[in-house]
Design a protein around this motif. Structure first.
Motif, short mmCIF file in Angstrom:
data_model
loop_
_atom_site.label_atom_id
_atom_site.label_comp_id
_atom_site.label_asym_id
_atom_site.label_seq_id
_atom_site.Cartn_x
_atom_site.Cartn_y
_atom_site.Cartn_z
N ALA A 247 40.14 52.80 41.24
CA ALA A 247 38.70 52.84 41.53
C ALA A 247 38.06 51.46 41.45
O ALA A 247 37.11 51.16 42.14
CB ALA A 247 38.01 53.80 40.57
N TYR A 248 38.59 50.62 40.57
CA TYR A 248 37.95 49.32 40.35
C TYR A 248 38.81 48.12 40.72
O TYR A 248 38.44 47.00 40.45
CB TYR A 248 37.56 49.18 38.87
CG TYR A 248 36.82 50.36 38.32
CD1 TYR A 248 35.53 50.66 38.78
CD2 TYR A 248 37.39 51.17 37.35
CE1 TYR A 248 34.84 51.74 38.27
CE2 TYR A 248 36.69 52.25 36.83
CZ TYR A 248 35.42 52.54 37.29
OH TYR A 248 34.74 53.61 36.78
N ASN A 249 40.01 48.35 41.24
CA ASN A 249 40.92 47.26 41.55
C ASN A 249 41.24 46.41 40.32
O ASN A 249 41.43 45.21 40.39
CB ASN A 249 40.32 46.37 42.65
CG ASN A 249 41.40 45.84 43.57
OD1 ASN A 249 42.35 46.58 43.87
ND2 ASN A 249 41.28 44.61 44.00
N ARG A 250 41.32 47.10 39.22
CA ARG A 250 41.57 46.45 37.94
C ARG A 250 43.07 46.26 37.74
O ARG A 250 43.87 47.11 38.13
CB ARG A 250 41.07 47.39 36.86
CG ARG A 250 40.51 46.73 35.64
CD ARG A 250 40.33 47.76 34.56
NE ARG A 250 39.05 48.44 34.61
CZ ARG A 250 38.76 49.51 33.88
NH1 ARG A 250 39.68 50.04 33.08
NH2 ARG A 250 37.59 50.08 33.96
N ILE A 251 43.46 45.14 37.10
CA ILE A 251 44.88 44.90 36.83
C ILE A 251 45.35 45.89 35.75
O ILE A 251 44.60 46.21 34.82
CB ILE A 251 45.12 43.43 36.41
CG1 ILE A 251 46.59 43.06 36.62
CG2 ILE A 251 44.72 43.19 34.97
CD1 ILE A 251 46.84 41.56 36.60
N HIS A 252 46.56 46.37 35.89
CA HIS A 252 47.16 47.35 34.96
C HIS A 252 47.34 46.71 33.58
O HIS A 252 47.82 45.57 33.49
CB HIS A 252 48.51 47.78 35.51
CG HIS A 252 49.09 49.01 34.87
ND1 HIS A 252 49.58 49.02 33.59
CD2 HIS A 252 49.27 50.28 35.34
CE1 HIS A 252 50.04 50.25 33.31
NE2 HIS A 252 49.86 51.02 34.37
N GLY A 253 46.96 47.42 32.54
CA GLY A 253 47.16 46.92 31.18
C GLY A 253 48.60 46.54 30.92
O GLY A 253 48.88 45.64 30.13
N GLY A 254 49.52 47.20 31.60
CA GLY A 254 50.94 46.92 31.42
C GLY A 254 51.34 45.56 31.97
O GLY A 254 52.28 44.93 31.47
N VAL A 255 50.64 45.08 32.98
CA VAL A 255 50.90 43.72 33.48
C VAL A 255 50.49 42.72 32.40
O VAL A 255 51.19 41.73 32.16
CB VAL A 255 50.12 43.45 34.79
CG1 VAL A 255 50.37 42.03 35.27
CG2 VAL A 255 50.48 44.47 35.86
#
Lengths: 162, 162, 162, 162
Positions: free
Chosen positions: A62-70
């Motif tokens: 929804a927000y094009n946010r980077i994955h916390g896992g990255v």
């Protein structure tokens, strides 16, 4: 709170060591390549890298946010790199190849990540420094920043050395 | 150490909710797809998934070991999924679609991973359960296991809810 | 989530070892005495203790809640005790005195505590188990419970061994 | 790595607020008094305190080392104090008494401590700063130092705010 580990001697790594460490870190550790981790600075007391955002790294559609896992994966990798640089600086009497071999003995004991702000942007910067390098365990502190220098995440980790 | 998370009502999720949650988790969160995370069980009190090993996930070229970042990323994702399942079970009065929308409000506050043993194998199992679901914060505990059931890593995380 | 720490041999500690370990833990580590930590069970695979609430341990005057620091301090101490018990079980060929001396070599590398619910009550129970005992590092998991068995806090820690 | 939370306005706390906060922190939170925590500096962006070593705080009888639990308890308390100072600075429109009441709503979600070096000495310094103050959660970073300024432990914690 700028506290650094025991001051390291004023050491400049040889081109061969830097090139070799980049190859191991950016290519041979295949998952680092998948993350797109690129070393930008490699000094005994601090290491920096960058990650370029791309669709595969999205965590929140929804927000094009980077994955916390990255972020956690990248910061864990950076902590290990910082330990490697600190170890490298401690063994300048060894050949670059000998020092690079020490990388294969490193192992993460544990990792903590604090997610402060959502990671949105085209590129990100990652930094790591060693807080203490012991004969068996090393402790590190890491940061994940936006292109504008805003602090997005912090982390701490412990590594087995040797 | 018996676990004591608040007992959840004896709820079975509808097919629509399960299918929808799988789609969000396995496909729309693109980085989860890159990791190859596949949900194998989805219950209010516990969620399970698997990851198949492949070359892109290698962290240690010398030993074909899975990258610690795959573990931290996977366990963070699983903790979020467990919270989502617990929240879903609390709002069975809402439609599946309404409950799925709650996923977009979740955020990881922090994560800790303990790496116990090297991750070597063809497949891995991931498990997560909610230790406490509050109105603002949820706490979870996660495990990363080998195909033989051996415990390889444990983790704990806190999530913002709402 | 069934636990999977390496199964320990079916060992029963000698009275001398138990008495000695209690003396070290409950008396010689003075701060443990200040906390009021009392060992209630001492087995190779798990250790338990209790703390009786009293005014000095209050963290929140308004609610008579136990201070989070009593929890973190108690759980750190318990993790170390669990490691000590596991090490003791591994060296049954040594005399109790020799095994007890190993306690002085233990050191906490790091500790994480998750506070799930407020600690209110007359007594509390603390439990710890070793998830992995390596030759250099041990990883543990701990729990802090109310007298009714309710889980109030969980923790994980890593210790230097040897 | 000196990264601070969003810059706070140039605020100086009133004597009444400082005196009140000291009373709550050093006396009413009884366990803080047991630790001997004394506030030495109280600013919106950073708080400092000291602990004088004494026999009750010993963790390692052989070396007269401070108990890790004193460090974890002290740093948890300091993180809460830093959040309290940051919240106080955000609500200067309220009376000191109103702001002090906000302390009773704070709760630690979780805490991580990294023990870098043994704590040996006559006095110790504790510092804390807020990395992010949200409407529901605050993240902090803390340090435990020797009298000579040597960094002995670092910590990070998350707190429920509201």
């Amino acid at each position: 709170m700028p506290h650094h580990a025991a001051p390291l001697p004023d050491i400049v790594f040889e081109e061969e060591f830097i090139t070799g460490l980049k190859k191991v870190f950016e290519e041979m550790i295949v998952f680092n390549a998948l993350l797109g981790l690129k070393i930008t600075s490699l000094k005994p007391e601090r290491v920096c890298a960058s990650i370029a955002m791309r669709n595969e790294l999205v965590g929140h559609f929804a927000y094009n946010r980077i994955h916390g896992g990255v972020i956690s994966a990248g910061l864990d990798a950076m902590g290990g790199l910082a330990v490697m640089a600190a170890i490298g600086a401690r063994h300048m009497d060894e050949s670059p190849q000998q020092r690079l071999q020490r990388f294969s003995k490193l192992g993460t004991i544990d990792l903590r990540v604090d997610y402060l702000r959502p990671g949105i942007g085209a590129t990100f910067e990652l930094r790591a420094e060693v807080m203490r390098l012991g004969s068996r365990v090393a402790s590190t502190r890491m940061e994940f920043l936006g292109a504008d220098g805003k602090l997005l995440s912090t982390a701490a980790a412990a590594y087995i050395v040797s």
